[in-house]
Design an enzyme around this catalytic site. Structure first.
Site, mmCIF file in Angstrom:
data_model
loop_
_atom_site.group_PDB
_atom_site.id
_atom_site.type_symbol
_atom_site.label_atom_id
_atom_site.label_comp_id
_atom_site.label_asym_id
_atom_site.label_seq_id
_atom_site.Cartn_x
_atom_site.Cartn_y
_atom_site.Cartn_z
ATOM 1 N N GLY A 11 2.594 13.993 30.088
ATOM 2 C CA GLY A 11 1.520 13.305 30.443
ATOM 3 C C GLY A 11 1.651 11.608 29.896
ATOM 4 C CB ALA A 22 10.372 -0.751 20.132
ATOM 5 C CG ASP A 129 -3.988 15.171 25.068
ATOM 6 O OD1 ASP A 129 -4.777 14.368 25.732
ATOM 7 O OD2 ASP A 129 -3.357 16.060 25.544
ATOM 8 C CB ALA A 188 -22.097 10.658 23.001
ATOM 9 C CD GLU A 189 -28.171 10.109 23.871
ATOM 10 O OE1 GLU A 189 -27.200 9.826 24.393
ATOM 11 O OE2 GLU A 189 -28.872 8.992 23.285
#
Ligand code: F6P
Length: 324
Positions: A11, A22, A129, A188-189
């Site tokens: 991905g 670089a 990720d 976030a709750e």
């Protein structure tokens, strides 16, 4: 070492271009010829290998995606595919490789190096990720979580206007790093991650508590690999037993993989690209370059992909306390 090649695989992630830049420029600095392999292992098998010079990587530090393209190669999983890839590398006289990618990329590199140990690989962690051992942050993670934060802030506006409960699915099929950090940042709750068991009843309790306290809207962040399912599934399970809220589901999807890299990702990618070439020149191989506590580290491929990275437990606890 005279000729090195760089490729991106798996991905894509924002910052891969800064990293390629670089690698190319550090390679030239060390007097090396630098090549780019197109579309990861697929290009290695097809012999799609192109020379890169300093100007080939001009104006790309700020661009998301990867100019070398990326792929998940099934053919590289076969001995025939790897043999063809090896023959192509030899044909081009490549003596060292910088592989930018995630666990699949390093798994491939490990197998390849067992069969063909004369072409050293150095890996760089390029994945949104953040699920690799041996680095605090992977290239692209910071940009991805900032994309999530920007999107969820917008959802918060409409959730509040309509008194709605939103389930927002973020990427991370095996790991909750994106969910956890962005979830804390958006207040976030609840944050549901694959690393901890999700209890629908506990989640309903929490929502009910909020409802009783006159909480009109809430945001639940769901990592796509949560054990209770994706955001649509979890929303349906909650709705079945608790239907006080008007509920909506948003799956952020591949938007998290694109966009201009943040300053942090550009700097991390530049530093890692530079260090990878240095490592090759120094004779290192089969290791992933990482940065831990600002220090450069080298982690053998087989350790980097072990999937035993732990979520910051203090962040999990903090998220729960602050959401009340
Ligand atoms: O590994 C990066 C990642 O974006 C994961 O978070 C996600 O599960 C997966 O890739 C999606 O893969 P694809 O783009 O092949 O659908």
């Amino acid at each position: 070492m005279k000729k090195i090649a760089v490729f991106t695989s798996g991905g894509d992630s924002p910052g891969m271009n800064a990293c390629i830049r670089a690698v190319v420029r550090t390679g030239i600095y060390h007097g090396l010829d630098v090549y780019g392999i197109m579309s990861g292992y697929e290009g290695m098998i097809n012999g799609d290998i192109i020379p890169l010079d300093s100007s080939s990587v001009s104006g790309i530090i700020q661009r998301g995606g990867t100019i070398l393209k990326s792929a998940r190669s099934k053919r590289f999983m076969t001995p025939e595919g790897r043999k063809q890839a090896y023959d192509n590398l030899k044909k081009h006289g490549i003596d060292g490789i910088v592989a930018i990618g995630g666990d699949g990329t390093f798994k491939g590199a490990s197998v390849f190096m067992e069969e063909y140990p004369d072409v050293p690989f150095i890996g760089l962690p390029g994945t949104i990720d953040n699920d690799l051992i041996g680095t605090d942050f992977t290239i692209g993670y910071d940009t991805a979580i900032n994309t999530v934060v920007e999107a969820v802030d917008k959802l918060r506006d409409t959730a509040a206007s309509h008194d709605r409960l939103f389930f927002v699915e973020v990427m991370g099929k095996d790991a909750g790093f994106i969910a956890l950090r962005s979830g804390v940042a958006v207040g976030a709750e609840a944050i549901l991650v694959p690393e901890t068991e999700t209890h629908i009843d506990k989640l309903i309790n929490l929502l009910d508590k909020g409802w009783r306290k006159n909480k009109k809207s809430s945001i639940i962040i769901v990592a796509e690999g949560d054990d209770e399912g994706g955001a649509y599934e979890i929303a349906a399970k909650v709705k079945e037993k608790f239907d006080h809220y008007d509920t909506r589901v948003t799956v952020l999807g591949h938007i998290q993989r694109g966009g201009n890299p943040t300053c942090s990702d550009r700097v991390l990618a530049s530093k890692m690209g530079y260090e990878a070439v240095k490592a090759l020149v120094e004779g290192r191989k089969s290791e992933m370059v990482g940065v831990v506590d600002k220090k450069v580290t080298y982690t053998p491929f087989e350790n980097a992909i072990k999937h035993t990275t732990k979520l910051e437990s203090s962040l999990l606890e903090l998220a729960e306390i602050l959401s009340m």
